[in-house]
Design a protein around this motif. Structure first.
Motif, PDB file in Angstrom:
ATOM      1  N   SER A 220       0.864  -0.938   0.223  1.00  0.00           N
ATOM      2  CA  SER A 220      -0.451  -0.182  -0.387  1.00  0.00           C
ATOM      3  C   SER A 220       0.528   1.038   0.423  1.00  0.00           C
ATOM      4  O   SER A 220       2.340   1.332   0.398  1.00  0.00           O
TER       5      SER A 220
ATOM      6  N   GLN B 123       1.582   3.547   1.494  1.00  0.00           N
ATOM      7  CA  GLN B 123       1.786   4.200   3.143  1.00  0.00           C
ATOM      8  C   GLN B 123       2.353   2.397   4.011  1.00  0.00           C
ATOM      9  O   GLN B 123       3.068   2.755   5.105  1.00  0.00           O
TER      10      GLN B 123
ATOM     11  N   ARG C  47       1.169  -0.136   4.736  1.00  0.00           N
ATOM     12  CA  ARG C  47       0.584  -0.926   6.107  1.00  0.00           C
ATOM     13  C   ARG C  47       0.287  -2.532   5.580  1.00  0.00           C
ATOM     14  O   ARG C  47       0.253  -2.772   6.460  1.00  0.00           O
ATOM     15  N   TRP C  48       0.113  -2.364   3.988  1.00  0.00           N
ATOM     16  CA  TRP C  48      -0.303  -3.463   3.342  1.00  0.00           C
ATOM     17  C   TRP C  48       0.912  -4.348   2.360  1.00  0.00           C
ATOM     18  O   TRP C  48       1.313  -3.450   2.261  1.00  0.00           O
TER      19      TRP C  48
ATOM     20  N   ASP D 158      -2.417  -7.313   6.750  1.00  0.00           N
ATOM     21  CA  ASP D 158      -2.324  -6.082   7.366  1.00  0.00           C
ATOM     22  C   ASP D 158      -1.230  -5.966   8.434  1.00  0.00           C
ATOM     23  O   ASP D 158      -0.841  -6.382   9.418  1.00  0.00           O
TER      24      ASP D 158
ATOM     25  N   TRP E  88      -6.431   1.084  -4.816  1.00  0.00           N
ATOM     26  CA  TRP E  88      -5.674   1.514  -2.855  1.00  0.00           C
ATOM     27  C   TRP E  88      -6.629   3.264  -2.592  1.00  0.00           C
ATOM     28  O   TRP E  88      -7.085   3.695  -3.686  1.00  0.00           O
TER      29      TRP E  88
ATOM     30  N   GLU F 102      -5.305   3.910   2.637  1.00  0.00           N
ATOM     31  CA  GLU F 102      -4.295   2.509   2.806  1.00  0.00           C
ATOM     32  C   GLU F 102      -5.249   1.382   2.916  1.00  0.00           C
ATOM     33  O   GLU F 102      -5.128   0.841   3.428  1.00  0.00           O
ATOM     34  N   GLN F 103      -6.636   1.854   2.192  1.00  0.00           N
ATOM     35  CA  GLN F 103      -7.480   0.625   3.059  1.00  0.00           C
ATOM     36  C   GLN F 103      -8.183  -0.549   0.863  1.00  0.00           C
ATOM     37  O   GLN F 103      -7.707   0.131   0.008  1.00  0.00           O
TER      38      GLN F 103
END
Length: 247
Positions: free
Chosen positions: A183, A185, A187-188, A203, A220, A223-224
């Motif tokens: 992701s 940033q 995170r993923w 995650d 994305w 961040e999702q």
């Protein structure tokens, strides 16, 4: 018998009031009758019991006042005629007053101005739209050792077109292909399943891993991750793909 006693208890005071007003001079009875009118109006919808007493005093006091008037006029035929005319006018006014009190019109506030049909036609329907713009996923081919957002990692082949990711911080993701992305940033961490059969999403924030068979990463939103069933399918957020509520 009880009903007769109740009727008698109501009629005796009323008849006594009529006799009292009839025996008084008319100029004494008239203010009493007018006070009954004022009381019936003032106590209406405020003190119901007092309002009803004033109405009864008016109904039974008016005949007594008419007797007092005809007696003051001499008691002859002309006096009786004047008393009957007074009774007709007086009881008509009493009926009119009681009707107005019982059917008092309650003024309703002025209705708010309704919008024009053009405004209604142009008004938005439903909740305001939220436009989703997905950031494209940047895919990479893993080498024996590479640097990821989670720190140093390596890809260890375990067979034709498959292997596992081993991260220096501890986690190991098994049965994946060498194609991966992260992701914006970090995170993923996402890796393809062998043969493009789906995605594995790790995650880093919660430590959970989701093996999404039959889903493809579309992009994305922040961040999702958003996924679709095929390359031209409709993307949905991860929590919908998992069948869960938004967290």
């Amino acid at each position: 018998m009880a009903a007769f006693a109740h009727w008698l208890a109501r009629m005796v005071p009323a008849a006594a009031w009529t006799c009292v007003v009839a025996l008084l001079p008319w100029w004494v009875g008239l203010p009493l009758v007018l006070l009954s009118v004022v009381g019936a109006v003032r106590f209406d919808r405020r003190i119901v019991h007092y309002a009803e007493l004033c109405r009864r005093a008016l109904r039974w006091g008016l005949p007594g006042l008419l007797f007092a008037v005809q007696r003051a006029l001499g008691g002859d035929l002309m006096a009786w005629g004047a008393a009957l005319l007074g009774a007709l006018a007086g009881f008509s006014l009493v009926v009119l007053m009681e009707s107005l009190l019982d059917h008092r019109v309650r003024r309703s506030p002025a209705a708010a101005a309704t919008p024009e049909w053009r405004e209604l036609a142009m008004a938005p329907i439903g909740p305001p739209a939220h436009i989703i713009e997905l950031a494209r996923a940047e895919w990479h081919e893993a080498t024996a050792a590479f640097e990821s957002a989670a720190g140093p990692a390596r890809f260890e082949p375990t067979g034709e077109g498959r292997g596992r990711y081993v991260f220096a911080c501890g986690p190991v993701i098994e049965k994946t292909s060498s194609r991966y992305c992260a992701s914006p940033q970090g995170r993923w961490f996402v890796a393809n399943l062998p043969g493009g059969r789906g995605e594995i999403l790790w995650d880093r924030q919660s430590g959970r891993t989701h093996r999404m068979m039959g889903w493809q990463l579309s992009g994305w939103e922040g961040e999702q991750p958003w996924l679709a069933r095929c390359s031209d399918g409709v993307p949905v957020p991860l929590h919908e793909a998992l069948g869960q509520g938004r967290r």
